[in-house]
Enzyme design. Structure first.
Site, PDB file in Angstrom:
ATOM      1  N   HIS A   1      33.527  -3.360 -71.453  1.00  0.00           N
ATOM      2  CA  HIS A   1      33.093  -2.541 -70.310  1.00  0.00           C
ATOM      3  C   HIS A   1      34.276  -1.832 -69.646  1.00  0.00           C
ATOM      4  O   HIS A   1      34.355  -1.740 -68.420  1.00  0.00           O
ATOM      5  CB  HIS A   1      32.355  -3.404 -69.277  1.00  0.00           C
ATOM      6  CG  HIS A   1      30.986  -3.816 -69.731  1.00  0.00           C
ATOM      7  ND1 HIS A   1      29.927  -2.952 -69.794  1.00  0.00           N
ATOM      8  CD2 HIS A   1      30.509  -5.018 -70.170  1.00  0.00           C
ATOM      9  CE1 HIS A   1      28.849  -3.592 -70.233  1.00  0.00           C
ATOM     10  NE2 HIS A   1      29.180  -4.844 -70.474  1.00  0.00           N
TER      11      HIS A   1
ATOM     12  N   GLU B   1      29.854  -9.251 -72.464  1.00  0.00           N
ATOM     13  CA  GLU B   1      29.485  -8.277 -73.487  1.00  0.00           C
ATOM     14  C   GLU B   1      30.695  -7.559 -74.091  1.00  0.00           C
ATOM     15  O   GLU B   1      30.698  -6.335 -74.205  1.00  0.00           O
ATOM     16  CB  GLU B   1      28.518  -7.244 -72.880  1.00  0.00           C
ATOM     17  CG  GLU B   1      27.236  -7.875 -72.381  1.00  0.00           C
ATOM     18  CD  GLU B   1      26.257  -6.886 -71.765  1.00  0.00           C
ATOM     19  OE1 GLU B   1      25.056  -7.064 -71.967  1.00  0.00           O
ATOM     20  OE2 GLU B   1      26.692  -5.937 -71.070  1.00  0.00           O
TER      21      GLU B   1
ATOM     22  N   ASP C   1      33.369   0.124 -65.122  1.00  0.00           N
ATOM     23  CA  ASP C   1      32.598  -0.057 -66.357  1.00  0.00           C
ATOM     24  C   ASP C   1      32.939   1.081 -67.315  1.00  0.00           C
ATOM     25  O   ASP C   1      33.808   1.905 -67.022  1.00  0.00           O
ATOM     26  CB  ASP C   1      31.090  -0.132 -66.051  1.00  0.00           C
ATOM     27  CG  ASP C   1      30.385  -1.095 -67.009  1.00  0.00           C
ATOM     28  OD1 ASP C   1      30.460  -0.857 -68.226  1.00  0.00           O
ATOM     29  OD2 ASP C   1      29.800  -2.082 -66.545  1.00  0.00           O
TER      30      ASP C   1
HETATM   31  C1  ACM Z   1      25.533  -8.621 -67.583  1.00  0.00           C
HETATM   32  O1  ACM Z   1      24.345  -8.408 -67.333  1.00  0.00           O
HETATM   33  N1  ACM Z   1      26.120  -8.031 -68.612  1.00  0.00           N
HETATM   34  C2  ACM Z   1      26.323  -9.552 -66.803  1.00  0.00           C
END
Ligand code: ACM
Length: 533
Positions: free
Chosen positions: A235, A298, A166
């Site tokens: 991420h 995201e 991440d």
């Molecule tokens: C997530 O909670 N971004 C998969």
């Protein structure tokens, strides 16, 4: 008093006592389960559980559905029948729960432990009974991860979705790109809670490839498949910090130290795609799972909008927008994985801009993506945040440690149905492989805190994926009362029903509590881009 609740439980008169003379005899096909059982039950009986004709435990092969078992106990002994290793393993897990809670200690002073006579028939409702563990935001030392795998197995969960990378950390040794862990596994400090207070204390860690092989083998012996996640193209700031040429800015970045959805995402150069294909090749060598997750969630598009290279890519490929560019990136990895015999798993954002054939969708934002993907013929894992995100606070009020998300009580988790209501009676329901609960760890910085967030809600989750769908909250709570002493015996620092104990609170640490109604509205706003593929 078994959790998750078995399909059929028939108490009988009589009992069978385990002691140091108890034998354990297994069909050769169940050799691994026999070895594991001796390891767990040996300290309880203080015997060797050797094969033999005397009274004891027998593990026997019998034609049955995958993962199913029958457990019969009478005054003569214990018989576990199953058609496969997983079934035999679950039969012994159930057997352990029939013993007094002290059987879950590493050693006990007792000389004899009685089992009630019963006949149990059992099989799981879903094949995918998972838990996501985020070891990127806060690293979990290997020994603690192995312990967590045992706790999952005790609850008959069978998929560990390991979120390895991440913005705040890269946790997997990649031989070809050593800076991913030399640089990417460490950050200078961490945000305490949510509101910008920093702890000034370095954090990090990673698993070597030898560690991973051990973790995967340890999990496999406990019937758990480890599904790795390398999150991209968002991420990914830790990777960009290690190799700045992967980013859009051309300026050095640090491994992120704060939480939130970060704007630094991967660029869309061929060299970057190749870099991650090479990473995935090492991942494929380490993880035998047929499924590999590339995240896909995201991904902010601001840098792609501002980047002449990304815009050129969109024009050259004739794409409509940045969503389609993300979809193009995902397809490149889906193709790469399928050329190596693996299937891509991605969060429901991979539905935005079109989904590659064969991809599995992990649907986290409500049921919207799950229903669309299943109806389009894609396999789906449901993990709606409002029902199974176990990092969300367990009660309203200030005393919860670092309150985060909306309130998700034990009873709320128990009420969850992995099958979206909209798919009831629909052929598409067969595409729901099952569910996974999720433990994101921005605000969970220790194994003790993880215990508090995971338990006992993980026990409730286990029932949703294993047991028949009929709900009986009072019955569940009654069985849970017998289950908590097992967790205590194992040293699990679960959340008491009355609320956190004083040392489980974190007074003064800012959280991020969300209002449920507003949060639902936000989630549906986020899913508006999901279109029928
Ligand atoms: C997530 O909670 N971004 C998969």
């Amino acid at each position: 008093m078994i959790i998750p609740k078995p399909v059929r439980f028939e108490p009988r008169p009589d009992r069978f006592v385990l002691d140091r003379h108890t034998s354990l005899t297994a069909d050769p096909a169940f050799g691994e389960v026999a070895a594991w059982s001796r390891g767990e039950l040996g300290p309880v009986t203080r015997g060797e559980l050797l094969p033999g004709p005397g009274p004891g435990i027998t593990l026997s092969v019998r034609e049955m559905r995958p993962e199913a078992y029958r457990l019969s106990i009478d005054a003569e002994g214990v018989l576990v029948e199953a058609g496969d290793t997983a079934g035999a393993f679950y039969g012994v897990q159930t057997l352990r729960q029939l013993l007094p809670a002290e059987a879950f200690r590493k050693a006990t002073a007792s000389r004899e432990l009685a089992l009630p006579a019963v006949r149990i028939e059992d099989r799981p409702r879903f094949g995918w009974r998972g838990c996501l563990l985020d070891v990127a935001r806060h690293f979990m030392p290997k020994a603690d991860l192995l312990r967590f795998i045992d706790l999952m197995a005790m609850h008959k969960l069978n998929v560990l979705h390991l979120h390895l990378t991440d913005d705040q950390g890269w946790r997997l040794e990649i031989r070809r790109y050593p800076r991913l862990t030399e640089v990417g596994a460490w950050r200078t400090e961490s945000q305490i809670g949510w509101n910008g207070v920093m702890d000034g204390r370095p954090h990090g860690g990673y698993y070597t490839q030898d560690d991973i092989r051990e973790i995967v083998a340890y999990a496999a012996l406990r019937q758990i498949m480890v599904v790795p996640e390398i999150d991209l193209p968002g991420h990914a700031q830790a990777a960009i910090a290690a190799y700045p040429e992967l980013g859009n800015l051309g300026t050095p970045l640090q491994v992120a130290t704060t939480w939130g959805i970060c704007e630094n995402v991967l660029n869309v150069e061929d060299s970057t795609i190749r870099f991650f294909q090479n990473v995935l090749d090492e991942v494929i060598d380490l993880f035998p799972s047929p499924y590999i997750s590339i995240g896909g969630d995201e991904c902010r598009k601001d840098q792609w909008r501002a980047s002449p290279a990304a815009q050129r890519r969109i024009a050259e490929l004739g794409l409509r927008d940045e969503d389609e560019l993300q979809s193009w990136v995902i397809r490149r990895f889906a193709g790469h994985l399928s050329s190596r015999g693996r299937r891509l798993v991605g969060w429901d954002e991979i539905l935005e801009g079109g989904l590659p054939a064969g991809a599995v969708v992990a649907s986290w934002r409500d049921d919207h993506g799950a229903v669309i993907a299943a109806r389009a013929g894609h396999d789906v894992i449901t993990c709606p945040n409002m029902s199974v995100y176990l990092d969300y606070r367990q009660a309203p009020g200030e005393e919860e440690p670092t309150p985060f998300g909306t309130v998700l009580t034990l009873d709320d988790v128990y009420a969850f149905d992995p099958l979206p209501a909209a798919l009831a009676g629909d052929q598409a329901a067969r595409h729901i492989l099952g569910s996974q609960c999720c433990l994101w760890t921005e605000l969970i910085d220790s194994t003790r805190h993880l215990d508090y967030m995971a338990f006992p809600r993980l026990a409730a989750f286990a029932e949703t994926v294993w047991s028949p769908p009929e709900k009986d909250l009072a019955g569940f709570r009654h069985r849970l009362a017998a289950h908590l002493p097992r967790l205590t015996a194992l040293g699990v620092e679960y959340r008491p029903d009355e609320g956190p104990l004083p040392w489980q609170r974190r007074p003064g640490v800012p959280g991020r509590p969300e209002d449920t109604t507003e949060w639902r509205a936000t989630i549906s706003e986020w899913t508006r881009n999901i279109r029928r593929p």
